[in-house]
Design a protein around this motif. Structure first.
Motif, mmCIF file in Angstrom:
data_model
loop_
_atom_site.group_PDB
_atom_site.id
_atom_site.type_symbol
_atom_site.label_atom_id
_atom_site.label_comp_id
_atom_site.label_asym_id
_atom_site.label_seq_id
_atom_site.Cartn_x
_atom_site.Cartn_y
_atom_site.Cartn_z
ATOM 1 N N ILE A 1 29.528 67.171 55.707
ATOM 2 C CA ILE A 1 30.105 66.046 56.450
ATOM 3 C C ILE A 1 29.166 64.834 56.311
ATOM 4 O O ILE A 1 27.960 64.961 56.513
ATOM 5 N N PRO A 2 29.699 63.651 55.967
ATOM 6 C CA PRO A 2 28.836 62.472 55.882
ATOM 7 C C PRO A 2 28.093 62.221 57.192
ATOM 8 O O PRO A 2 28.655 62.389 58.277
ATOM 9 N N ALA A 3 26.832 61.826 57.080
ATOM 10 C CA ALA A 3 26.015 61.574 58.275
ATOM 11 C C ALA A 3 26.659 60.505 59.160
ATOM 12 O O ALA A 3 26.627 60.604 60.387
ATOM 13 N N ARG A 4 27.256 59.489 58.527
ATOM 14 C CA ARG A 4 27.869 58.412 59.314
ATOM 15 C C ARG A 4 28.980 58.959 60.215
ATOM 16 O O ARG A 4 29.135 58.516 61.349
ATOM 17 N N ILE B 1 27.292 60.538 63.143
ATOM 18 C CA ILE B 1 26.737 59.520 64.051
ATOM 19 C C ILE B 1 27.840 59.055 65.010
ATOM 20 O O ILE B 1 27.625 58.899 66.215
ATOM 21 N N ASP C 1 22.065 70.073 59.230
ATOM 22 C CA ASP C 1 22.356 68.646 59.001
ATOM 23 C C ASP C 1 21.410 67.740 59.787
ATOM 24 O O ASP C 1 20.850 68.146 60.787
ATOM 25 N N PRO C 2 21.258 66.488 59.326
ATOM 26 C CA PRO C 2 20.344 65.577 60.034
ATOM 27 C C PRO C 2 20.871 65.116 61.394
ATOM 28 O O PRO C 2 20.083 64.721 62.241
ATOM 29 N N VAL C 3 22.189 65.127 61.597
ATOM 30 C CA VAL C 3 22.729 64.736 62.911
ATOM 31 C C VAL C 3 23.545 65.911 63.461
ATOM 32 O O VAL C 3 24.752 65.988 63.271
ATOM 33 N N GLY D 1 11.845 68.639 57.999
ATOM 34 C CA GLY D 1 12.781 67.548 58.251
ATOM 35 C C GLY D 1 12.969 67.289 59.735
ATOM 36 O O GLY D 1 13.099 68.219 60.521
ATOM 37 N N GLY D 2 12.952 65.998 60.112
ATOM 38 C CA GLY D 2 13.200 65.625 61.506
ATOM 39 C C GLY D 2 12.077 66.062 62.428
ATOM 40 O O GLY D 2 10.986 66.449 61.980
ATOM 41 N N SER D 3 12.328 66.004 63.744
ATOM 42 C CA SER D 3 11.289 66.360 64.708
ATOM 43 C C SER D 3 11.842 67.214 65.837
ATOM 44 O O SER D 3 11.259 67.291 66.907
ATOM 45 N N HIS E 1 19.758 72.114 52.453
ATOM 46 C CA HIS E 1 20.332 71.505 53.652
ATOM 47 C C HIS E 1 20.135 69.994 53.626
ATOM 48 O O HIS E 1 19.064 69.513 53.255
ATOM 49 N N ALA E 2 21.168 69.260 54.078
ATOM 50 C CA ALA E 2 21.072 67.800 54.096
ATOM 51 C C ALA E 2 19.890 67.326 54.940
ATOM 52 O O ALA E 2 19.299 66.290 54.675
ATOM 53 N N GLY E 3 19.548 68.110 55.965
ATOM 54 C CA GLY E 3 18.477 67.673 56.864
ATOM 55 C C GLY E 3 17.105 68.181 56.479
ATOM 56 O O GLY E 3 16.106 67.815 57.105
ATOM 57 N N ALA E 4 17.017 69.019 55.448
ATOM 58 C CA ALA E 4 15.736 69.632 55.102
ATOM 59 C C ALA E 4 15.011 68.775 54.081
ATOM 60 O O ALA E 4 15.011 69.047 52.886
#
Lengths: 300, 403
Positions: A104-107, A110, A193-195, A223-225, A259-262
């Motif tokens: 799924i697109p991050a946008r 969001i 995923d990042p979101v 990735g991320g926090s 993974h998109a978020g990794a």
């Protein structure tokens, strides 16, 4: 008892007539999960048949909820339509929405996150995740609630909570626990995923409040926090032993590892930083992914 | 996906961001035509910029010994001469690694009188789940260094996705950048356009560094993007055919392109133990455990949750093309997928590729007993591992030769 879902939760499947959704709806039915409805726009009035079971298909989630009393959903619709499917579930008042869809697109996410802001009724797990399993009491944990794509038979009913961003690494941890006779209260894959919807921290808080969860395995990756945030809370508030593993110590920076978020970007999100945060919070760090269960069981 | 500077600026310009007069060129004939055009527009200089997907080009060195991937020319002849030293040659910068990248396109840009260099970027703040605009008066520098040394010089503005960037937010950022008068108004338009580029193109990062205040005709000031970098969200490329067409396969590793044809996720690393795993998290963890036991992983390879026999065979062929490989570790947790399918795939692949390197297989999950029997009955010389740790130790021992 468990978190997010009990074994008797009524589940609907968005995208039940697609091949992926159909296969996993069947596996959930075989596991003893109460799959009460399917949703595929344009196929309302049809039935999804598996063995003796005839699951009614509806055009909208709202209809499915009204007719069957479903409170949870598994989403298998293609990535381009997944954000819409999540918000349709929110609109219908579902308590738990588990989005399996990858890519799924991050946008889009969001916007979904913004639209769900302040909503206290619906919880979103995923996307790009294996889903949620609350094991049942039968053979190979039959009779549990399986929402998503995790293999049901590797589970065993018990008192360990598992939360992870990765699918197969969750199975690895669950299988290690089951092989050592340690069952699980609920296992949650929050997705790569990042979101994401629910975070490590959101799930840890639920495990902390669940009287039937006695220990927690938390699996993170680069990735991320989100892992650091969970660790900080655990340090101050968590009443239960937590063991963890972070994947990606050998991952090169700037590369997306599946993974998109990794991804380590701008020097942030490294495994070393996350492991340090775990240690500072008193979380038992498994030296290798083979030691996840043993690390926790030694602490209990 | 990453794109070149000249492509990033095309996207920025489409979204209302001012850029200098600049045109890409792919051969010396084009370079001459483009340089003459830029000089005839009144520009006193032409900047010749190597186009590769890596930063640090200005300080980069070509393998020929020629210094600098970005040069300034005072005449068209000089531009052609500089271009001749760049086009077709390999440029090494601090971001390319020792292999460098071959320069196949140059961007020729009009030289501007720079009065101020600033920094502007839009990215996803994962913790907030919202886009974040970052701006700094310290343009032209590495922003990570600025963040480490003088974090107070970075201004942050979060954007509400329900309404997008509001004019007042663009004004706050312009003020934080110290812009005044004409430059303030130009800056507001510029900042709004940079955010719009991020949003409309489904970018994961838009970075303008430096964003410059330059002298414009009649003593006025203008704001232009002198250099720009855009990374795009791969998941959203399906809705941007124009951006997909910007993909430059020359910038990607051949094995990674090959893997993507089979829906395999492959990333080459520097070690000598290849791994083949299902699931991204387990694939990373497998690399980690190889290193934990003293080995070096040669790659990341995720065959996905529902790998077929064909995919497993393709995966073997890809990892075997890496000449540094001394051993292979297969780690499969077949939750739903049938372990016997994987086992048959391994047998087929080993037979087809005449594999003569140590191969350690760890299979777990659905129908694992049949899968293990398939491996045992094949007569192949492979080593089985009972757990991840057992398998990792065995492959490291096999590769290092110590028993």
């Amino acid at each position: 008892m468990s978190i997010l879902v009990n074994p008797d939760a009524k589940v609907l499947v968005q995208g039940i007539t697609g091949s992926f959704g159909a296969k996993h709806a069947q596996l959930s039915i075989d596991y003893g999960t109460q799959v009460v409805a399917g949703v595929t726009p344009g196929k309302g009035g049809q039935f999804f048949e598996h063995g003796e079971k005839k699951v009614p298909v509806f055009d909208t989630v709202a209809d499915a909820v009204k007719q069957t009393g479903a409170t949870a959903s598994a989403i298998f619709v293609p990535a381009a339509f997944a954000a819409d499917a999540v918000l349709e579930g929110v609109d219908a008042g579902l308590e738990l929405i588990v989005c399996i869809t990858e890519g799924i697109p991050a946008r889009d996410m969001i916007r979904v996150k913004r639209a769900m802001q302040g909503n206290t009724r619906s919880r979103l797990v995923g996307p790009n995740c294996p889903g949620v399993v609350t094991p049942g009491e039968g053979k190979d944990s039959y009779g549990g609630c399986r929402i998503g794509i995790a293999p049901g038979y590797i589970h065993k009913k018990g008192h360990i909570g598992v939360v992870s961003r990765s699918g197969t690494l969750t199975y690895e941890a669950v299988w290690q626990l089951t092989c050592r006779g340690a069952g699980q209260s609920t296992c949650v894959g929050i997705g790569g995923d990042p979101v994401p919807g629910m975070s490590h921290l959101d799930i840890i808080k639920l495990f902390n409040d669940d009287p039937d969860t006695h220990g927690i395995i938390m699996i993170g990756e680069i990735g991320g926090s989100a892992e650091e945030e969970a660790a900080e809370w655990i340090k101050q508030n968590c009443q239960k032993p937590v063991a963890g593993f972070i994947a990606g110590a050998t991952a090169p920076p700037g590369r997306r590892m599946g993974h998109a978020g990794a991804i380590i970007s701008g020097g942030k999100g490294t495994a070393a930083a996350k492991i340090a945060a775990f240690k500072a919070a008193g979380i038992g760090v498994a030296a290798t992914p083979s030691d996840m269960a043993d690390t926790l069981l030694k602490m209990m | 996906m990453n794109i070149h500077e000249y492509q990033a600026k095309q996207l920025l310009a489409q979204n209302g961001v001012a850029i200098p007069l600049e045109i890409p060129a792919r051969n010396l004939e084009e370079v001459r035509g483009v340089a003459e055009k830029i000089f005839s527009s009144g520009s006193a200089r032409v900047v010749v910029k190597s186009q590769i997907h890596a930063g640090g080009r200005g300080k980069g060195i070509f393998t020929s010994g020629f210094q600098g991937g970005v040069k300034v020319a005072a005449t068209a002849d000089e531009a052609v001469s500089l271009a001749g030293k760049m086009l077709g040659n390999v440029l090494i910068t601090k971001q390319t690694g020792p292999d460098g990248r071959r320069v196949q396109t140059l961007l020729l840009a009009s030289g501007a009188k720079i009065k101020k260099e600033l920094y502007l970027a839009v990215l996803l703040d994962r913790a907030a789940g919202r886009p974040l605009v970052m701006a700094s008066t310290e343009g032209g520098m590495d922003i990570e260094e600025v963040a480490a040394r003088t974090p107070e010089k970075i201004f942050k503005e979060w954007i509400d996705p329900a309404v997008g960037i509001m004019p007042f937010q663009a004004r706050k950022i312009a003020a934080a950048l110290g812009l005044k008068g004409d430059a303030f108004n130009a800056g507001v338009k510029f900042i709004t356009g940079v955010f719009r580029t991020w949003w409309e193109c489904d970018a994961s990062l838009v970075e303008v560094n430096p964003m410059c205040v330059v002298e414009a005709p009649e003593g006025k000031e203008a704001v232009v993007a002198l250099d720009a970098k855009i990374s795009l969200d791969d998941n959203a490329l399906y809705r941007h055919a124009d951006i997909q067409a910007m993909r430059d396969l020359n910038e990607e590793a051949p094995l990674e392109i090959e893997a993507s044809k089979f829906n395999l996720n492959y990333i080459k690393l520097d070690g000598n133990i290849a791994c083949l795993v299902n699931g991204a998290g387990l694939a990373m963890a497998t690399m980690d455990i190889i290193q934990h036991f003293g080995g070096m992983p040669a790659n990341f390879l995720d065959v996905g949750g529902g790998a077929s026999k064909e995919q497993v065979t393709a995966a073997f062929k890809i990892i075997l093309q890496d000449p540094h490989i001394k051993g292979i570790l297969v780690n499969i947790f077949g939750g739903i997928m049938d372990c016997n399918v994987i086992a048959s795939g391994i047998v087929a692949a080993v037979t087809e590729t005449h594999l003569n390197l140590p191969l350690v297989v760890r299979l777990e999950g659905n129908n694992v007993a049949t899968g293990k029997r398939t491996l045992a009955d094949s007569g192949l010389k492979l080593i089985t591992g009972d757990s991840m740790a057992d398998a990792a130790q065995k492959v490291v021992r096999a590769v290092t030769g110590s028993k």
